[in-house]
Write a protein that holds these residues in place. Structure first.
Motif, mmCIF file in Angstrom:
data_model
loop_
_atom_site.group_PDB
_atom_site.id
_atom_site.type_symbol
_atom_site.label_atom_id
_atom_site.label_comp_id
_atom_site.label_asym_id
_atom_site.label_seq_id
_atom_site.Cartn_x
_atom_site.Cartn_y
_atom_site.Cartn_z
ATOM 1 N N ASN A 1 5.224 0.191 5.096
ATOM 2 C CA ASN A 1 3.830 -0.240 4.974
ATOM 3 C C ASN A 1 3.147 -0.239 6.327
ATOM 4 O OD1 ASN A 1 3.438 -0.618 2.248
ATOM 5 N ND2 ASN A 1 4.277 -2.690 2.259
ATOM 6 N N SER A 2 3.872 -0.659 7.320
ATOM 7 C CA SER A 2 3.308 -0.680 8.666
ATOM 8 C C SER A 2 2.922 0.720 9.118
ATOM 9 C CB SER A 2 4.326 -1.296 9.625
ATOM 10 O OG SER A 2 3.842 -1.270 10.940
ATOM 11 N N LYS B 1 -5.299 3.958 8.923
ATOM 12 C CA LYS B 1 -6.349 3.338 9.717
ATOM 13 C C LYS B 1 -6.752 4.210 10.899
ATOM 14 C CE LYS B 1 -5.268 -1.263 9.509
ATOM 15 N NZ LYS B 1 -4.840 -2.540 10.106
ATOM 16 N N HIS C 1 2.383 3.227 7.168
ATOM 17 C CA HIS C 1 1.320 3.682 6.286
ATOM 18 C C HIS C 1 -0.027 3.149 6.737
ATOM 19 C CE1 HIS C 1 -0.432 4.700 2.296
ATOM 20 N NE2 HIS C 1 -1.229 3.716 2.628
ATOM 21 N N ASP C 2 -0.068 1.847 6.997
ATOM 22 C CA ASP C 2 -1.319 1.222 7.405
ATOM 23 C C ASP C 2 -1.861 1.848 8.675
ATOM 24 O OD1 ASP C 2 -1.092 -0.365 5.265
ATOM 25 O OD2 ASP C 2 -0.659 -2.218 6.352
ATOM 26 N N TRP C 3 -0.980 1.987 9.649
ATOM 27 C CA TRP C 3 -1.430 2.549 10.922
ATOM 28 C C TRP C 3 -1.982 3.948 10.720
ATOM 29 C CZ3 TRP C 3 0.044 6.722 14.012
ATOM 30 C CH2 TRP C 3 -0.564 6.734 15.279
ATOM 31 N N LYS D 1 0.818 -1.211 0.000
ATOM 32 C CA LYS D 1 0.000 0.000 0.000
ATOM 33 C C LYS D 1 0.850 1.257 0.000
ATOM 34 C CE LYS D 1 -2.111 -3.344 2.584
ATOM 35 N NZ LYS D 1 -1.698 -4.126 3.765
#
Lengths: 128, 128
Positions: free
Chosen positions: B115-116, B123, B118-120, A2
């Motif tokens: 990515n981690s 979200k 980004h995801d956090w 992502k």
DNA sequence: CAGTATCCTCATGGATACTG
DNA sequence: CAGTATCCATGAGGATACTG
């Protein structure tokens, strides 16, 4: 992956076209990762968070645990963490004052992120 | 959760004992996460890395892609990324000069980390 | 104890001009 | 094109003293 999704709307268009005039690089972080780093960045944030992952802590406990931090910085960083919703501040109305800090549910969601950073660092950044 | 492993050797001993004189808070980051943030921290690092995840880029390409960065900062940040082993710099001996930047294998290992983050961020940090 | 209130330093980051 | 070389502003971070 992502992280790369946004690349292809920004940089792809810039790769064959030339510079565009729609450049309003105002306030919005062009990248969520930037925003995340603003929240956990700085010299003390992750160290404070690390302490709080160990449980509720009083101001003095944090102050002693984080060798070298000044009261001002500790207060300041805690306020920012509080404002960002990661840390909860509980003041006991008594004297002498007693203030406890703990992670909010949101703060706890940071665990995989911090683990990710930790893992990468220990795996690949082993040059002390 | 590896992030917490080190807590229990540092702060546990500090919780019941009082402050110790062995406090030599010199250079070593007390925490791998800190070290990681030093490498990808700062205002431009992740943005540069994001561009390079899209493939090899020339200096000018990066300069145009990162709206607002100055030549000095771009050079400086690239040198740091290079020194940290994340980015490879390839100079073509020709005139006019041509320099290409790309991710090293080490640099590519950052993908899950970014990515981690980004995801956090997407979200939980949805308060623009 | 858990902060404020000042004052201060210095590294980060930036603007501008010049160059191999 | 891909940089150096300067000079400069700013604010993050810190030392110290005081207080409810």
């Amino acid at each position: 992956m992502k992280f790369l999704e946004e690349i292809h709307q920004e940089s792809l268009s810039l790769d064959h076209k030339n510079l565009e005039p729609d450049d309003e690089n105002a306030k919005r972080s062009s990248c969520p990762v930037e925003a995340a780093l603003k929240v956990i960045g700085g010299r003390w944030k992750v160290l404070i968070l690390r302490e709080l992952f160990g449980g509720i802590k009083r101001f003095g406990q944090l102050h002693r645990a984080l060798h070298g931090i000044t009261q001002k910085m500790l207060t300041q960083q805690l306020r920012e963490l509080e404002r960002d919703g990661l840390v909860d501040r509980h003041v006991y109305m008594q004297v002498p004052p007693k203030v406890e800090y703990s992670l909010t549910p949101l703060g706890k969601t940071l665990e995989p992120v911090l683990n990710s950073l930790h893992d990468w660092s220990t795996k690949y950044l082993t040059r002390s």
